[in-house]
Every structure is written in structure tokens, then in C-alpha cells.
Design a protein around this motif. Sequence first.
Motif, PDB file in Angstrom:
ATOM      1  N   GLU A  98     -81.768  32.686  -8.056  1.00 63.51           N
ATOM      2  CA  GLU A  98     -82.006  32.012  -6.594  1.00 63.51           C
ATOM      3  C   GLU A  98     -82.035  32.845  -5.579  1.00 63.51           C
ATOM      4  O   GLU A  98     -81.072  33.723  -5.648  1.00 63.51           O
ATOM      5  N   GLU A  99     -83.105  33.257  -5.006  1.00 67.52           N
ATOM      6  CA  GLU A  99     -83.125  34.282  -3.894  1.00 67.52           C
ATOM      7  C   GLU A  99     -82.946  33.550  -2.565  1.00 67.52           C
ATOM      8  O   GLU A  99     -83.630  32.459  -2.447  1.00 67.52           O
ATOM      9  N   GLN A 100     -82.084  34.169  -1.555  1.00 63.23           N
ATOM     10  CA  GLN A 100     -81.975  33.609  -0.349  1.00 63.23           C
ATOM     11  C   GLN A 100     -82.210  34.748   0.683  1.00 63.23           C
ATOM     12  O   GLN A 100     -81.437  36.001   0.752  1.00 63.23           O
ATOM     13  N   PHE A 101     -83.274  34.624   1.655  1.00 59.72           N
ATOM     14  CA  PHE A 101     -83.535  35.564   2.369  1.00 59.72           C
ATOM     15  C   PHE A 101     -82.528  35.554   3.658  1.00 59.72           C
ATOM     16  O   PHE A 101     -81.995  34.556   4.265  1.00 59.72           O
ATOM     17  N   GLN A 102     -82.071  37.023   3.991  1.00 58.12           N
ATOM     18  CA  GLN A 102     -80.961  37.007   4.928  1.00 58.12           C
ATOM     19  C   GLN A 102     -81.587  37.848   6.119  1.00 58.12           C
ATOM     20  O   GLN A 102     -82.022  38.786   6.198  1.00 58.12           O
ATOM     21  N   PHE A 103     -81.500  36.939   7.348  1.00 62.92           N
ATOM     22  CA  PHE A 103     -82.098  37.318   8.647  1.00 62.92           C
ATOM     23  C   PHE A 103     -80.647  37.970   9.362  1.00 62.92           C
ATOM     24  O   PHE A 103     -80.024  37.473  10.065  1.00 62.92           O
ATOM     25  N   THR A 104     -80.663  39.260   8.971  1.00 61.04           N
ATOM     26  CA  THR A 104     -79.452  40.009   9.281  1.00 61.04           C
ATOM     27  C   THR A 104     -79.537  40.309  10.900  1.00 61.04           C
ATOM     28  O   THR A 104     -80.450  40.187  11.544  1.00 61.04           O
ATOM     29  N   ARG A 153     -83.122  44.499  16.266  1.00 57.51           N
ATOM     30  CA  ARG A 153     -84.382  45.214  16.477  1.00 57.51           C
ATOM     31  C   ARG A 153     -85.409  44.274  17.191  1.00 57.51           C
ATOM     32  O   ARG A 153     -86.329  44.855  18.090  1.00 57.51           O
ATOM     33  N   LEU A 154     -85.474  42.994  16.770  1.00 62.68           N
ATOM     34  CA  LEU A 154     -86.305  42.296  17.443  1.00 62.68           C
ATOM     35  C   LEU A 154     -85.973  41.989  18.928  1.00 62.68           C
ATOM     36  O   LEU A 154     -86.917  41.787  19.800  1.00 62.68           O
ATOM     37  N   SER A 155     -84.661  41.979  19.273  1.00 67.56           N
ATOM     38  CA  SER A 155     -84.248  41.937  20.764  1.00 67.56           C
ATOM     39  C   SER A 155     -84.663  42.984  21.406  1.00 67.56           C
ATOM     40  O   SER A 155     -85.023  43.006  22.581  1.00 67.56           O
ATOM     41  N   ILE A 156     -84.489  44.143  20.794  1.00 71.39           N
ATOM     42  CA  ILE A 156     -84.843  45.423  21.568  1.00 71.39           C
ATOM     43  C   ILE A 156     -86.475  45.466  21.741  1.00 71.39           C
ATOM     44  O   ILE A 156     -86.896  45.810  22.776  1.00 71.39           O
ATOM     45  N   PHE A 173     -92.306  34.426  17.823  1.00 73.08           N
ATOM     46  CA  PHE A 173     -92.697  33.538  16.794  1.00 73.08           C
ATOM     47  C   PHE A 173     -92.154  34.383  15.377  1.00 73.08           C
ATOM     48  O   PHE A 173     -91.527  33.406  14.632  1.00 73.08           O
ATOM     49  N   LEU A 174     -91.690  35.562  15.264  1.00 74.43           N
ATOM     50  CA  LEU A 174     -90.964  36.202  14.133  1.00 74.43           C
ATOM     51  C   LEU A 174     -89.680  35.476  13.975  1.00 74.43           C
ATOM     52  O   LEU A 174     -89.167  35.271  13.134  1.00 74.43           O
ATOM     53  N   PHE A 175     -89.015  35.453  15.199  1.00 72.12           N
ATOM     54  CA  PHE A 175     -87.675  34.970  15.283  1.00 72.12           C
ATOM     55  C   PHE A 175     -87.522  33.533  14.607  1.00 72.12           C
ATOM     56  O   PHE A 175     -86.776  33.278  13.891  1.00 72.12           O
ATOM     57  N   VAL A 176     -88.490  32.654  15.010  1.00 69.80           N
ATOM     58  CA  VAL A 176     -88.569  31.360  14.842  1.00 69.80           C
ATOM     59  C   VAL A 176     -88.836  31.129  13.208  1.00 69.80           C
ATOM     60  O   VAL A 176     -88.213  30.356  12.449  1.00 69.80           O
ATOM     61  N   ALA A 177     -89.833  32.068  12.763  1.00 69.24           N
ATOM     62  CA  ALA A 177     -90.364  31.684  11.547  1.00 69.24           C
ATOM     63  C   ALA A 177     -89.240  32.438  10.230  1.00 69.24           C
ATOM     64  O   ALA A 177     -89.018  31.873   9.395  1.00 69.24           O
ATOM     65  N   LEU A 178     -88.643  33.615  10.906  1.00 67.56           N
ATOM     66  CA  LEU A 178     -87.652  34.211   9.789  1.00 67.56           C
ATOM     67  C   LEU A 178     -86.366  33.264   9.832  1.00 67.56           C
ATOM     68  O   LEU A 178     -85.760  33.248   8.706  1.00 67.56           O
ATOM     69  N   THR A 179     -85.976  32.793  11.092  1.00 68.96           N
ATOM     70  CA  THR A 179     -84.840  32.034  10.915  1.00 68.96           C
ATOM     71  C   THR A 179     -85.067  30.583   9.996  1.00 68.96           C
ATOM     72  O   THR A 179     -84.076  30.452   9.295  1.00 68.96           O
ATOM     73  N   GLY A 180     -86.295  29.890  10.176  1.00 68.12           N
ATOM     74  CA  GLY A 180     -86.698  28.867   9.226  1.00 68.12           C
ATOM     75  C   GLY A 180     -86.397  29.451   7.737  1.00 68.12           C
ATOM     76  O   GLY A 180     -86.015  28.550   6.877  1.00 68.12           O
TER      77      GLY A 180
END
Length: 438
Positions: free
Chosen positions: A3-9, A15-18, A408-415
Motif C-alpha cells: 500500500e502506498e501513502q503519499f507524504q505531504f512533507t 516550499r509552497l509557503s515560500i 489549490f495545491l495545498f488543498v489537493a495534496l492534503t486530501g
Amino acid sequence: MAEEQFQFTAKAKKRLSILAFVGVVLLILGIFSASSNSHADEASHGEQTEQVAESHGEEAHATEEHAGEEGHGYHWSKRIFANLWINNMYFVGLALLGVFFVAIQYVSQAGWSAALIRIPMSFGNWLPIGGILTLAIFLLGGHDIFHWTHEYLYDVNDPRYDAIIAGKEGYLNTPFFLARMVVYFVVWYLMFRWIQKKSLEEDLNGSSDYYFKLRGISAGFIVFFAVTSSTSAWDWILSIDTHWFSTMFGWYVFASWWVTALAAITLITVILKEQGYLKIVNTGVLHDLGKFVFAFSIFWTYIWFSQFMLIYYSNIPEETVYFIERLSSDHYSIVFFVNLILNFFFPFLVFMPRDSKRHTVFLKIVTIIVLIGHWFDFYLMITPGVLKENGGFGLLEIGMAIIFGVAFLFVALTGLSKKPLIAKNHPMLKEAEHHHVF
């Protein structure tokens, strides 16, 4: 299968915050520049008005009063609302078409995409945020974006009465407009949550019954989407140019949204693959994603050309004004041709060879260009109608687009990080694993 689990590190979030901070800085600088230019233009206009008043007296005063009554004066805040609307429409479409992609895969019983289905599904998490933003922007800046919202247009006793707009009052009125908006987002989001819920239950229980339920729900979503994708395009974009109309406009907006979603799905899939995720996704699947971006870039161009050619050939003034406004202005004419280069010529020429659709470098370059190109497509659909000759492109536009993109990326990647990356009990998963294109 592991099973793979994406890690939103934390590193990715940093990087997104910057990037978001850069967007905010650019936006502030852009607003300052827009307001300074606006004040300079007002001062220049004031000097010209005084000179005319001195030479023409009461006649100039009467003309100035009439211009004030019309209420069409430009203020730099209109540019902010225009950009809010551009980005909101762009990312709402990206979220909605992500769900549409998922629904299409289930209804068509596609196997090749089974391993990456969770990526477009994560886009749907933006729908409630997009719905709130759509409502808020309309309530705050509706008068600046939509000319039809002004009440005097419907008053036959007012000199500004517009018979054409008044004739559309049965459909274009604020209560009905808001009601449609709420219905669109509520149904879209509820059906997305239903699809997502059944997909996760399939992960836990593994019964093929969930797959058949998902096919049924997806079919219902597609039927509702078939109507609302066009009506929402009429409401939110076509009605900005209230006098103008096109029977192809719903298809045109759908095509732009669809290519944008395909490019985003492809780009995120490639990036995750390069980071060690999605081991099951092979070159054949990437090749198919590239073919979809290639094919629907041509489809978008077909719709674009069909709309443009028919209006150009018929040469009816109330239709041609839309393209004249975008071709004759120094602000938009360059964007008009850049739009074609980025969205057709570039992906068409680069993706023409077979091998380019199988290499991640080319896939990333083309999809990034397509994502930027279709942002310009929405810019061209919205800005001329809102700002007329006062439109522009600069730091304000870049900053606003970056902020929306990061959000958008933050919301999508968090989900995406909260659920298994691969739908492990999807009945077509083996087909995806052995999918090869020769």
C-alpha cells in the motif's frame, strides 16, 4: 501489492509557503502599481476636463455629468475583482473536471487509469472552497464584473435602459443566478463526496459491488455535469459580455477546463512517479496521459476555430464585436495569439512524435505550458469584458495566480495524503499494472 501513502512533507509545505509569500509580495506590488497608474490617469483626465471646461463652459460640464450618470468609470479595484474571478473560474474548473475524469473512468470501465484515480479525485476537495469564493466574489464585486447586475438597465424610464439585457431578465437576475450557483456547487460536491466515500469503502471491504455502485453514481454525475458545465459557463463567463452570445461557448469552456485538468493530472502523476510513488504506473500509462493532452489540445483548437471562423465569416456586428475587442486592443491582441501558440502549436508540435509522450521531461514541459496557456485563455475570456480598454497584465496578475495555485495545491495534496494513494481493491488494477502501448 504494498500500500502506498503519499507524504505531504514539511519540506513541501515550506516550499509552497515560500511560493505563496512571493505571490503575496507580487500582488501587493501589482496593486500599488495599478492604483498609482489609476490616480495618474485620473489626474491627467482632470486636467483635460478643466481645459475643455474653460473653452466650452456649460456644455463640457453637462457632458461630464452625463458620463458620471452612466457609471462606467474605471477604478483600479475592478482589476482585482477581474483577477479574482479569472483564477476562481480556472481552479473551480480544474476541481470539477478532476471529478469528471474519475466519473468517466468508472462509466467507461477503463482499466489503464485505475492506479492514478486518486490524483484527480483529490482535486474535488477544492469544490467547497471554490463555491464559497464564487459566492463571495460575486456578492462583493458582482457590479464590477457583471454589467447586467445594474438595476437601471431594466428601468424603461431610465436613459440607461438596455432593451437587449432587459429581454434576458428572466434568466439573468440576481436571485435566480445565486440559486443556480448554490445548486451547482452543492450537487457537485455531494456527488464528489459520494464517489470518494464508496471508493474508500472499496479499499476497506474489497467487494466488486462498490465498483458497480461507483459506476451508477458516476453516470448520474455525468448527466448532471452535461447540463451544468454549459449553464455555469453561460452564467459565470458568457454573461460578462451580456450583449454577445455563442451557441458553442459551453463546449469551448468545457474544452479549456478539460485540457487543464488532463495537464494537471499528468504533471502530478509524473512528479509523484519521479519521487518514488506510483510504482504500478508504467510508461504505457504515461503515454496514454500524453495522448489525451495531445488529443484534447487539438479538440480545444477545433472548438476555438469553429467559433471564430463562423463568427468571422458571418460578419454580424453583434457577434464580431467579441473578437474585435480582443484583436484591436494593444492590451489583448498579443495575448490572443499567445493563447493559440501555448494551447495548440506548442503541445501539437512537441507531442507529435511518439517518444515525446513517453518521456517525463517532455510531459512536464508541455503540461506546464498548457496549464499556463489555459490560464491565459480564461484571462482572455474574462478581462476584456470586465475592464474593456483598461486591462493589463503584470505583477498583480502573476501574484494572484500564484496565490490561487498554491492554495489549490495545498488543498489537493492534503486530501491526497489522507487516503491511500492507490485504490488497492479496484477491480481493474491488474489491467493498469500490465497496460502497455506499443
